[in-house]
Design an enzyme around this catalytic site. Structure first.
Site, PDB file in Angstrom:
ATOM      1  N   TRP A 177       1.000  -1.219   0.120  1.00  0.00           N
ATOM      2  CA  TRP A 177      -0.157  -0.137   0.136  1.00  0.00           C
ATOM      3  C   TRP A 177       0.982   1.253  -0.027  1.00  0.00           C
ATOM      4  O   TRP A 177       1.776   1.368   0.693  1.00  0.00           O
ATOM      5  CB  TRP A 177      -0.862   0.037   1.156  1.00  0.00           C
ATOM      6  CG  TRP A 177      -1.564   1.323   1.419  1.00  0.00           C
ATOM      7  CD1 TRP A 177      -1.103   2.302   2.233  1.00  0.00           C
ATOM      8  CD2 TRP A 177      -2.975   1.764   0.988  1.00  0.00           C
ATOM      9  NE1 TRP A 177      -1.823   3.374   2.072  1.00  0.00           N
ATOM     10  CE2 TRP A 177      -2.994   2.935   1.446  1.00  0.00           C
ATOM     11  CE3 TRP A 177      -3.885   1.039   0.351  1.00  0.00           C
ATOM     12  CZ2 TRP A 177      -4.313   3.688   0.959  1.00  0.00           C
ATOM     13  CZ3 TRP A 177      -4.974   1.811   0.160  1.00  0.00           C
ATOM     14  CH2 TRP A 177      -5.155   2.932   0.472  1.00  0.00           C
ATOM     15  N   MET A 178       0.470   2.277  -0.486  1.00  0.00           N
ATOM     16  CA  MET A 178       0.995   3.624  -0.520  1.00  0.00           C
ATOM     17  C   MET A 178       0.027   4.645  -0.600  1.00  0.00           C
ATOM     18  O   MET A 178      -1.315   4.503  -1.158  1.00  0.00           O
ATOM     19  CB  MET A 178       1.985   3.954  -1.983  1.00  0.00           C
ATOM     20  CG  MET A 178       2.574   5.285  -2.008  1.00  0.00           C
ATOM     21  SD  MET A 178       3.584   5.522  -3.447  1.00  0.00           S
ATOM     22  CE  MET A 178       2.496   5.597  -4.637  1.00  0.00           C
ATOM     23  N   ASN A 179       0.089   5.760   0.212  1.00  0.00           N
ATOM     24  CA  ASN A 179      -0.719   6.894  -0.065  1.00  0.00           C
ATOM     25  C   ASN A 179       0.254   8.327   0.003  1.00  0.00           C
ATOM     26  O   ASN A 179       1.141   8.178  -0.926  1.00  0.00           O
ATOM     27  CB  ASN A 179      -1.792   6.939   0.969  1.00  0.00           C
ATOM     28  CG  ASN A 179      -1.710   6.973   2.470  1.00  0.00           C
ATOM     29  OD1 ASN A 179      -1.186   5.820   2.950  1.00  0.00           O
ATOM     30  ND2 ASN A 179      -1.713   8.053   3.034  1.00  0.00           N
ATOM     31  N   ASP A 180       0.067   9.190   0.869  1.00  0.00           N
ATOM     32  CA  ASP A 180       0.693  10.444   0.638  1.00  0.00           C
ATOM     33  C   ASP A 180       2.312  10.547   0.625  1.00  0.00           C
ATOM     34  O   ASP A 180       3.054   9.757   1.116  1.00  0.00           O
ATOM     35  CB  ASP A 180       0.558  11.257   1.908  1.00  0.00           C
ATOM     36  CG  ASP A 180      -0.887  11.425   2.491  1.00  0.00           C
ATOM     37  OD1 ASP A 180      -1.833  10.975   1.746  1.00  0.00           O
ATOM     38  OD2 ASP A 180      -1.255  11.772   3.532  1.00  0.00           O
ATOM     39  N   GLN A 214       3.889   7.422   2.562  1.00  0.00           N
ATOM     40  CA  GLN A 214       3.062   6.497   3.203  1.00  0.00           C
ATOM     41  C   GLN A 214       2.886   5.238   2.891  1.00  0.00           C
ATOM     42  O   GLN A 214       2.477   5.021   1.628  1.00  0.00           O
ATOM     43  CB  GLN A 214       1.728   7.184   3.600  1.00  0.00           C
ATOM     44  CG  GLN A 214       1.783   8.690   4.418  1.00  0.00           C
ATOM     45  CD  GLN A 214       1.846   8.216   5.735  1.00  0.00           C
ATOM     46  OE1 GLN A 214       0.834   8.290   6.591  1.00  0.00           O
ATOM     47  NE2 GLN A 214       2.988   8.364   6.240  1.00  0.00           N
ATOM     48  N   PHE A 221       3.226   9.106  10.513  1.00  0.00           N
ATOM     49  CA  PHE A 221       2.213   9.634   9.730  1.00  0.00           C
ATOM     50  C   PHE A 221       2.940  10.686   8.861  1.00  0.00           C
ATOM     51  O   PHE A 221       4.245  10.860   8.908  1.00  0.00           O
ATOM     52  CB  PHE A 221       1.047  10.349  10.335  1.00  0.00           C
ATOM     53  CG  PHE A 221      -0.053   9.448  10.998  1.00  0.00           C
ATOM     54  CD1 PHE A 221       0.041   7.983  10.467  1.00  0.00           C
ATOM     55  CD2 PHE A 221      -1.415  10.084  11.061  1.00  0.00           C
ATOM     56  CE1 PHE A 221      -1.203   7.415  10.969  1.00  0.00           C
ATOM     57  CE2 PHE A 221      -2.374   9.119  11.370  1.00  0.00           C
ATOM     58  CZ  PHE A 221      -2.321   7.695  11.426  1.00  0.00           C
ATOM     59  N   SER A 222       2.337  11.336   8.165  1.00  0.00           N
ATOM     60  CA  SER A 222       2.919  12.316   6.970  1.00  0.00           C
ATOM     61  C   SER A 222       3.819  13.311   7.612  1.00  0.00           C
ATOM     62  O   SER A 222       3.639  13.698   8.800  1.00  0.00           O
ATOM     63  CB  SER A 222       1.827  12.990   6.182  1.00  0.00           C
ATOM     64  OG  SER A 222       1.433  11.946   5.278  1.00  0.00           O
ATOM     65  N   GLU A 273      -5.925  18.338   5.467  1.00  0.00           N
ATOM     66  CA  GLU A 273      -4.448  17.591   5.700  1.00  0.00           C
ATOM     67  C   GLU A 273      -3.506  18.268   4.684  1.00  0.00           C
ATOM     68  O   GLU A 273      -3.678  19.160   3.813  1.00  0.00           O
ATOM     69  CB  GLU A 273      -4.903  16.323   5.091  1.00  0.00           C
ATOM     70  CG  GLU A 273      -5.628  15.341   6.177  1.00  0.00           C
ATOM     71  CD  GLU A 273      -5.844  13.687   5.921  1.00  0.00           C
ATOM     72  OE1 GLU A 273      -5.076  13.207   6.855  1.00  0.00           O
ATOM     73  OE2 GLU A 273      -6.024  13.481   4.907  1.00  0.00           O
TER      74      GLU A 273
END
Length: 480
Positions: free
Chosen positions: A33-36, A52, A92-93, A218
């Site tokens: 998984w990847m996000n920001d 992330q 977190f970011s 955010e």
């Protein structure tokens, strides 16, 4: 805690044609998984991307900082996880800066200044004293970003809040202070703090704006952006705040906005109404690379929280947008326009379509390889640029349309081999300035990722599509 470099692999050296959705030049995680995007920095000539990441699976969990590097913003090499979650703390970011003067004292005397990562410690229920709290912490690297050590005095900034996060830090030369931009996510507030050493922080101001709501705020960023045509000693510049909202995005679901204004070292003052950074459904948490002089370079997470968990890739999930540069241009009424230009890899095949005409013969392209279409849309006549994928019964197509009012929309509703994001088919419309006769377009298609630059960079559209196709045919058709 430290991490060490292990085996390396490239995102682009050999993209299998059997992995039909994985793009070649948009960054993707190997198998998780990847996000920001986090901590992006240009350091010693190399681009670092942190992000992330769930190192244990394909869902939004176990949040840590993945790490990759590039020499050209096109081909990325995966490195081991940089900052890893623990039982008591999710990572977190945040952001990374080069503390060149060693103001933090985290490097040994006489040694080069460290890279410093400022991130949000999201403390879990297992933490003995801060369960459920989000606070800002530090890790540092003295070897250029391979090994990272968590600061013993963490957290360095704690508001005793459950939603205080996403620190973006930069050096403000005029005040000779570090500036940290964060959010109180559910209160719709941006908080600014300053520091002389990255370790002790003083609250400076709060910014908010009633026109940007959504469920949460955010990933703020505050950028010094040059104004074109003002070179020399009197070069003009302005400040741009970048802010993501979920929901409340321009095209529905999550999205990103920009606010143009001024910054005096402590407070941001708005000078123009908020406007979308991107009109597509898939640009969130966009932030800039530290260490870049001149025009800032941004990249965003190419997904949307309304359906991120349903993106049909496995075991990897999510891409980043192509990077883009920013500058400002003055308008006739004295305001400023934000201009964005895609950074497109030289290896992408380019087809110049010129001024679109329904009489033009279809163009056939290999959809398994990236391609780029450039041309001119008439703002006066309704028409459609249609990409049809494979000649079979699935009837997959991506449509760039101009309506009778001159509005331009990208519709991906029918571009997928299986149902995807049913309620998020169309981009927000781009409305050219009054009197505009023609609008240029520059469309990059990289398997499951499209990036569209309109009207000389006055608008961008980022979308995911999942045609799973081997061939694309370009048609020009009359509009309704």
């Amino acid at each position: 805690m430290t991490t060490t470099e292990q085996s390396l692999s490239s995102t682009s050296a050999d993209v299998s044609r059997t992995d039909v959705h994985r793009p070649r030049f948009h960054f993707t995680p190997e198998s998780t998984w990847m996000n920001d995007p986090n901590g992006m920095i240009l350091h010693d000539g190399r681009w670092h991307l942190f992000y992330q990441n769930n190192p244990l699976g394909s869902d939004h969990d176990n949040l840590s900082w993945g790490h990759a590097v590039s020499d050209d913003l096109a081909t990325w090499t995966h490195l081991p996880v940089a900052l890893r979650f623990s039982e008591q703390e999710m990572i977190f970011s945040g952001s990374v800066v080069h503390d060149a003067q060693n103001s933090s004292g985290l490097a040994a005397p006489g040694e080069p200044g460290p890279l410093v990562a400022l991130y949000t410690s999201a403390y879990t229920a297992a933490h003995p004293t801060r369960a459920g709290i989000q606070a800002q912490s530090i890790a540092y690297s003295t070897d250029g970003g391979t090994e990272w050590t968590h600061y013993a005095g963490n957290p360095v900034l704690d508001r005793d809040s459950a939603n205080f996060r996403d620190p973006k830090v930069f050096w403000h030369a005029e005040s000779e202070r570090w500036v940290m931009v964060t959010v109180e996510a559910v209160d719709f507030q941006i908080h600014l703090h300053t520091s002389a050493d990255l370790l002790s922080w003083e609250h400076a101001s709060v910014f908010t704006h009633p026109e940007i709501d959504g469920g949460i705020w955010e990933c703020p960023d505050l950028l010094r952006v040059p104004v074109a045509g003002s070179a020399g000693k009197s070069a003009r510049e302005a400040w741009v705040m970048v802010l993501s909202t979920n929901p409340g995005g321009p095209a529905g679901g999550s999205g990103t906005y920009v606010l143009i204004g001024d910054f005096d070292g402590r407070s941001f003052t708005l000078q123009a109404p908020p406007r979308p950074l991107d009109l597509g459904q898939d640009c969130y948490a966009a932030v800039s690379f530290s260490g870049v002089g001149g025009n800032p370079v941004l990249m965003g997470w190419m997904n949307n929280w309304d359906y991120a968990h349903q993106t049909p890739t496995a075991p990897w999930r999510s891409s980043m947008t192509l990077p883009r540069t920013l500058h400002l241009e003055p308008t006739a009424d004295g305001t400023l326009d934000l201009i964005q230009h895609l950074i497109v890899p030289e290896a992408v095949r380019t087809v110049d379509l010129g001024a679109l005409s329904a009489a033009a013969r279809p163009v056939v392209l290999d959809a398994a390889e990236p391609f780029r279409l450039r041309g001119v849309l008439s703002a006066r006549t309704p028409h459609r640029l249609v990409l049809r994928f494979d000649q079979d019964d699935l009837a997959r197509e991506l449509v760039l349309s101009v309506d009778a009012a001159g509005q331009i929309v990208v519709d991906r509703s029918a571009a997928h081999e299986t149902t995807f994001a049913r309620d998020h088919g169309r981009s927000a419309p781009y409305v050219p300035a009054a009197g505009t006769e023609e609008v240029s377009f520059d469309l990059v298609v990289d398997r499951s990722c499209i990036d569209l630059e309109l009207d000389g960079g006055r608008a961008l559209v980022s979308q995911q599509i999942f045609p799973g196709a081997s061939e694309a045919t370009v048609h020009v058709e009359p509009g309704a």
